[in-house]
Design a protein around this motif. Structure first.
Motif, PDB file in Angstrom:
ATOM      1  N   PRO A   1       5.196  -3.242  -6.050  1.00 10.97           N
ATOM      2  CA  PRO A   1       4.013  -2.999  -5.226  1.00 10.97           C
ATOM      3  C   PRO A   1       2.907  -4.025  -5.464  1.00 10.97           C
ATOM      4  CG  PRO A   1       4.511  -1.120  -6.657  1.00 10.97           C
ATOM      5  CD  PRO A   1       5.639  -2.067  -6.770  1.00 10.97           C
TER       6      PRO A   1
ATOM      7  N   ILE B   1       0.845  -1.201   0.000  1.00 13.47           N
ATOM      8  CA  ILE B   1       0.000   0.000   0.000  1.00 13.47           C
ATOM      9  C   ILE B   1       0.879   1.249   0.000  1.00 13.47           C
ATOM     10  CG2 ILE B   1      -1.745   1.310   1.258  1.00 13.47           C
ATOM     11  CD1 ILE B   1      -2.620  -1.380   2.535  1.00 13.47           C
ATOM     12  N   ARG B   2       1.860   1.235   0.905  1.00 14.34           N
ATOM     13  CA  ARG B   2       2.739   2.403   1.007  1.00 14.34           C
ATOM     14  C   ARG B   2       3.433   2.689  -0.320  1.00 14.34           C
ATOM     15  NH1 ARG B   2       3.886   4.218   6.238  1.00 14.34           N
ATOM     16  NH2 ARG B   2       2.932   2.938   7.854  1.00 14.34           N
ATOM     17  N   LYS B   3       3.885   1.594  -0.984  1.00 10.22           N
ATOM     18  CA  LYS B   3       4.571   1.810  -2.258  1.00 10.22           C
ATOM     19  C   LYS B   3       3.594   2.315  -3.314  1.00 10.22           C
ATOM     20  CE  LYS B   3       8.279  -0.175  -3.383  1.00 10.22           C
ATOM     21  NZ  LYS B   3       9.364  -1.053  -3.831  1.00 10.22           N
ATOM     22  N   ALA B   4       2.354   1.796  -3.295  1.00  8.58           N
ATOM     23  CA  ALA B   4       1.362   2.199  -4.289  1.00  8.58           C
ATOM     24  C   ALA B   4       1.020   3.677  -4.170  1.00  8.58           C
ATOM     25  CB  ALA B   4       0.099   1.355  -4.141  1.00  8.58           C
ATOM     26  N   ILE B   5       1.098   4.234  -2.965  1.00 14.67           N
ATOM     27  CA  ILE B   5       0.774   5.651  -2.832  1.00 14.67           C
ATOM     28  C   ILE B   5       2.033   6.510  -2.861  1.00 14.67           C
ATOM     29  CG2 ILE B   5      -1.372   5.217  -1.602  1.00 14.67           C
ATOM     30  CD1 ILE B   5       0.070   5.952   0.965  1.00 14.67           C
ATOM     31  N   GLY B   6       3.148   5.926  -3.302  1.00 12.65           N
ATOM     32  CA  GLY B   6       4.301   6.750  -3.607  1.00 12.65           C
ATOM     33  C   GLY B   6       5.445   6.710  -2.620  1.00 12.65           C
ATOM     34  N   ALA B   7       5.482   5.701  -1.720  1.00 14.89           N
ATOM     35  CA  ALA B   7       6.606   5.625  -0.802  1.00 14.89           C
ATOM     36  C   ALA B   7       7.838   5.184  -1.566  1.00 14.89           C
ATOM     37  CB  ALA B   7       6.307   4.633   0.313  1.00 14.89           C
ATOM     38  N   PRO B   8       8.941   5.943  -1.494  1.00 14.91           N
ATOM     39  CA  PRO B   8      10.173   5.481  -2.137  1.00 14.91           C
ATOM     40  C   PRO B   8      10.774   4.309  -1.364  1.00 14.91           C
ATOM     41  CG  PRO B   8      10.467   7.674  -1.189  1.00 14.91           C
ATOM     42  CD  PRO B   8       9.091   7.234  -0.837  1.00 14.91           C
TER      43      PRO B   8
END
Lengths: 406, 241
Positions: free
Chosen positions: A399, A318-325
């Motif tokens: 992701p 989820i974090r990666k899908a919303i743009g977490a590097p």
């Protein structure tokens, strides 16, 4: 994405499963504390041995008769084996033949129970000797005085007693000038020694010291001495003193074969070397035990990090899908592992400090500063090292793979 | 087929050319996408429809930069995505795309407000600004009263609206929704679709994947897929102004 933000995420991550966080921290704390305490115990025991050896006196060499022995060696010595005598002590006192010897004290040891009215005490050490013994054995007087050479010559029945013996016989009263009976023989107490403390196996204050002649006449007879204590002029010339002792004693005892003497010498340096090597073995053993517990703590961190990452793979997705590097996710897990090991290590250090204020199996632990650094450093490194593997595995997932994880 | 009023006047927000996604090798290979071309312009409201296994979800994951293609080109807002590295992709996901999932995918044990703030935090937006934008996004979806609730304390419809707020908060060029109504009752479905209308009317591009006709009928353009290929691409006459 600033680092403070990630630290906040890490704390929140740790907060979601408080019990697991607490148990992991506890594991590390125990590991670190046991490393510190066990090494401190090892260090404390070697310090204790060292200080009790120091108390025996420095620069001193003790000569003892080589009685008994086994097999051919003992048989070949046979009848030629001579006991230590006062004549030996006198010979050793020759300033021309033995220029590096400061003073000599022959010692006759008795076993006797001393009484004062209904109070009794059996001193661990009952020595008849010369006044030189006090300096050579590093024994000083707390109250009263030493006996003198004149007392020895006259064979006066006077005694200097240790603190334990004084308390046993007189309680809180001053023993100076009082008369005690040892083995039925009356002695007048003329002094007490300063407290030496226990050396672990022997109470240094359970002590009676009297003039050699008085003890020989009334208790031990004139035949043999227990030992001769020799004090070298300084620690530097101890080796020369040793050689002089051997030359004089070989002549006195008509020793033909120097590998088969009927006496032996003990000096502090060799005692010290033996005991400190023993206690360093002890310290290493304790250190190994402690290191194992630290390693177990580290495996605990790895395990927790693996479980945490697997359990939170979906969250990572989820974090990666919303743009977490990748870096942010990696840092979050690494910081979680670091916090665990830092807090655990910190608690362990505090626990180690507190724990080493208590006596453990009769030993007062002495903290080795390096062990504190070592233990806390290792715990942090373990956290980082074992935390980084699962964290980087998680952060590298695509992701969609992470999101499909259930 | 593209809304003629939009075509060629502006740069397309999405341009996919010859997209192929293959799973497995050789004889066992399965093509989830067998060569898809798709162009979407800013301001469109597109529904991608098809039965399960038609490749629509795979296409959506590729459009959302969550998955990579086996072959093909993908330009998002004029930027080539297919050759980007992971770090650049994370920036694209954060800034260009707002993703809405069937299963909401909120971070558990985290309040609605914190969930909405999260993508802004990953973009490095300062706390005050972040708070302001998150509150505004939650206001748009009608959840101002529930900002301190954790996902488990919210209904499915409310959770999905938090997810929409999270997607909107970053002011993305594109809102992608993968079966957004799949886990919702009919009332929540209508509310959500009304919200999508409102978002699209405000000028934002919306792409929805669905197999439900009543969801598809709300879009202005419907793309139908089967076996990894686009089989039809029509304008929804009743919806295009």
């Amino acid at each position: 994405m600033n680092i403070l933000e990630i630290v906040r995420f890490a704390f929140r991550g740790l907060g979601t499963n408080k019990l697991r966080t607490a148990l992991t921290t506890l594991g590390i704390a125990i590991g670190v504390a046991s490393v510190i305490i066990l090494i401190a115990v090892g260090n404390g025991s070697s310090k204790q041995i060292q200080s009790s050896i120091d108390r025996l006196g420095t620069n001193t060499i003790t000569i003892q008769a080589n009685r008994g022995g086994f097999g051919r060696q003992a048989a070949s010595r046979g009848a030629s084996s001579k006991p230590l005598t006062v004549a030996d002590a006198v010979a050793l006192s020759d300033p021309i033949k033995a220029p590096d010897i400061k003073q000599v004290a022959p010692v006759a040891s008795a076993t006797a129970t001393c009484t004062n009215g209904s109070n009794t005490s059996t001193p661990g050490t009952f020595n008849g000797t010369w006044p030189a013994w006090f300096e050579a054995s590093n024994t000083s007087i707390a109250k009263g005085s030493y006996f003198t050479n004149d007392d020895v010559v006259q064979g006066r029945r006077v005694a200097v007693i240790g603190n334990t013996t004084a308390t046993d016989l007189f309680g809180t009263q001053s023993p100076i000038g009082q008369e005690i009976r040892c083995g039925g023989i009356p002695f007048t107490v003329i002094g007490t020694t300063t407290v030496k403390g226990s050396s672990g196996f022997q109470d240094g204050d359970s002590l009676v010291v009297a003039p050699l002649t008085a003890v020989q006449r009334s208790l031990t007879g004139y035949n043999s001495l227990q030992s001769i204590v020799v004090e070298a002029k300084s620690a530097k010339v101890q080796d020369f003193a040793q050689t002089e002792i051997n030359t004089i004693m070989d002549a006195q005892h008509k020793v033909k074969n120097t590998s088969n003497r009927d006496y032996r010498t003990l000096n502090q340096a060799s005692l010290l070397a033996t005991s400190s090597s023993n206690s360093s073995v002890f310290t290493v053993l304790l250190g190994v035990v402690a290191a194992i517990s630290l390693l177990v703590g580290g495996i605990g961190i790895t395990n927790i990090m693996l479980v945490t990452v697997v359990e939170r793979t979906r969250e990572i997705g989820i974090r990666k899908a919303i743009g977490a590097p990748k870096g942010a996710i990696l840092s979050q897990f690494l910081i979680e592992a670091t916090i665990l090991s830092l807090v655990g290590g910190g608690i362990g250090v505090i626990g180690g400090y507190i724990g080493s204020h208590f006596k453990i199996i009769g030993i007062q632990p002495v903290i080795v500063p390096a062990s504190v650094l070592l233990a806390s450093g290792v715990s942090v490194l373990i956290g980082l090292f074992f935390g980084s593997y699962p964290a980087s595995r998680a952060a590298s997932l695509r992701p969609i793979e992470a999101l499909r994880h259930e | 087929m593209v809304d003629p009023t939009l075509e060629s006047t502006t740069q397309p927000i999405i341009r996919v050319a010859g997209a192929v996604k293959r799973y497995g090798e050789g004889d066992a290979a399965i093509f989830a996408l067998a060569g898809v071309d798709l162009t979407i312009y800013p301001g469109e409201y597109v529904a991608i429809m098809g039965p399960s296994g038609s490749g629509k979800s795979t296409l959506m994951n590729i459009l959302g930069a969550l998955d990579n293609m086996t072959k093909g080109k993908y330009f998002l807002d004029g930027i080539e995505i297919d050759s980007m590295d992971e770090n650049a992709l994370s920036i694209v996901r954060g800034r260009k795309i707002g993703f809405i999932f069937q299963s909401f995918n909120l971070i558990p044990r985290t309040t609605a407000l914190a969930n909405v703030e999260l993508p802004l935090a990953y973009q490095g937006i300062k706390k005050d600004e972040r708070r302001k934008r998150a509150l505004k996004a939650l206001d748009v979806v009608g959840l101002s009263e529930r900002i301190d609730h954790e996902p488990t304390e919210l209904s499915g419809g409310q959770q999905q609206r938090v997810a929409v707020a999270r997607a909107l908060a970053t002011r993305p060029a594109l809102l992608l929704a993968d079966e957004p109504t799949g886990a919702l009752d009919s009332k929540s479905t209508q509310d959500l679709l009304d919200l999508f209308d409102q978002i699209n009317n405000a000028g934002r591009t919306v792409v929805v994947i669905t197999h439900e006709d009543d969801v598809g009928s709300r879009a202005k353009r419907v793309v139908r897929m089967r076996d990894g290929l686009i089989i039809s691409d029509t304008l929804n006459k009743g919806r295009v102004a």
